[in-house]
Design a protein around this motif. Sequence first.
Motif, PDB file in Angstrom:
ATOM      1  N   GLU A   1      36.494 -65.734   8.775  1.00  0.00           N
ATOM      2  CA  GLU A   1      35.435 -64.731   8.666  1.00  0.00           C
ATOM      3  C   GLU A   1      35.630 -63.851   7.443  1.00  0.00           C
ATOM      4  OE1 GLU A   1      35.227 -62.772  12.440  1.00  0.00           O
ATOM      5  OE2 GLU A   1      34.390 -64.543  13.414  1.00  0.00           O
ATOM      6  N   ARG A   2      36.859 -63.572   7.100  1.00  0.00           N
ATOM      7  CA  ARG A   2      37.109 -62.771   5.891  1.00  0.00           C
ATOM      8  C   ARG A   2      36.653 -63.552   4.648  1.00  0.00           C
ATOM      9  NH1 ARG A   2      41.025 -58.455   4.678  1.00  0.00           N
ATOM     10  NH2 ARG A   2      41.330 -58.477   2.446  1.00  0.00           N
TER      11      ARG A   2
ATOM     12  N   ALA B   1      32.932 -63.512   4.621  1.00  0.00           N
ATOM     13  CA  ALA B   1      32.414 -62.196   4.202  1.00  0.00           C
ATOM     14  C   ALA B   1      32.476 -62.083   2.684  1.00  0.00           C
ATOM     15  CB  ALA B   1      33.209 -61.085   4.866  1.00  0.00           C
TER      16      ALA B   1
ATOM     17  N   LEU C   1      32.177 -58.361   9.054  1.00  0.00           N
ATOM     18  CA  LEU C   1      33.392 -57.550   9.017  1.00  0.00           C
ATOM     19  C   LEU C   1      33.552 -56.721  10.302  1.00  0.00           C
ATOM     20  CD1 LEU C   1      33.494 -56.394   5.293  1.00  0.00           C
ATOM     21  CD2 LEU C   1      34.984 -58.045   6.426  1.00  0.00           C
TER      22      LEU C   1
ATOM     23  N   LYS D   1      34.859 -59.079  12.761  1.00  0.00           N
ATOM     24  CA  LYS D   1      36.271 -59.311  12.444  1.00  0.00           C
ATOM     25  C   LYS D   1      37.127 -58.149  12.962  1.00  0.00           C
ATOM     26  CE  LYS D   1      39.302 -59.563   8.460  1.00  0.00           C
ATOM     27  NZ  LYS D   1      39.851 -58.256   8.446  1.00  0.00           N
ATOM     28  N   ARG D   2      36.625 -56.931  12.761  1.00  0.00           N
ATOM     29  CA  ARG D   2      37.360 -55.742  13.222  1.00  0.00           C
ATOM     30  C   ARG D   2      37.515 -55.772  14.747  1.00  0.00           C
ATOM     31  NH1 ARG D   2      41.229 -52.446  12.170  1.00  0.00           N
ATOM     32  NH2 ARG D   2      40.945 -50.409  13.058  1.00  0.00           N
TER      33      ARG D   2
END
Length: 197
Positions: free
Chosen positions: A41-42, A45, A61, A64-65
């Motif tokens: 995912e990073r 992004a 993000l 993701k967090r």
Amino acid sequence: MGNLFGRKRRSRVTEQDRAVLQQRDKLRQYQKRLSLGLERERALARQLLRDGKKEKAMLLLKKKRYQEQLLDKTENQISNLERMVQDIEFTQIEMKVIEGLKIGNECLNKMHQVMSIEEVERIIGETQDAVEYQRQIDELLAGSLTEEDEDAILEELNAITQEQLELPEVPSEPLPEKIPEVSPIKNRPKPEPVAAS
């Protein structure tokens, strides 16, 4: 090789341990999946930002967090499980100690039933009486001899010692100069031959 002498080895891992370890393994696998997903995912992004899709990148993000928070919770759960395993092991040790104390207490109670305080006091009293009686006998024996008796005993002891020290008389005849040698082989009779049967 473990079954070499016909005895099966008992596993030290209990059903409780097995269940806790399976839960821990499942949580570890979940952690790995989350970690791999976070990296993807990073990277996604970054790609979205390069493509100018800032809103989608922001949403990704946030997701993701959230997954990172899940990862932290998973780590806490694993720590709790490991702590639980240690607590279970410690409790099992405590139970063995309590069982040992219980058995020891039962043994002491049985011994106390066999020998009461009155019995011990009676034995100690009898022992003290016997020691006192022996002391009185020793005093009587030591005090009954007079000085004359002790002198007579010493004289008798000296006489016995002198008897043991008396040496035999020295022969008055002169000793021969040379002792004739006798051969034991010359004087011995010859053995007779054995007849064959």
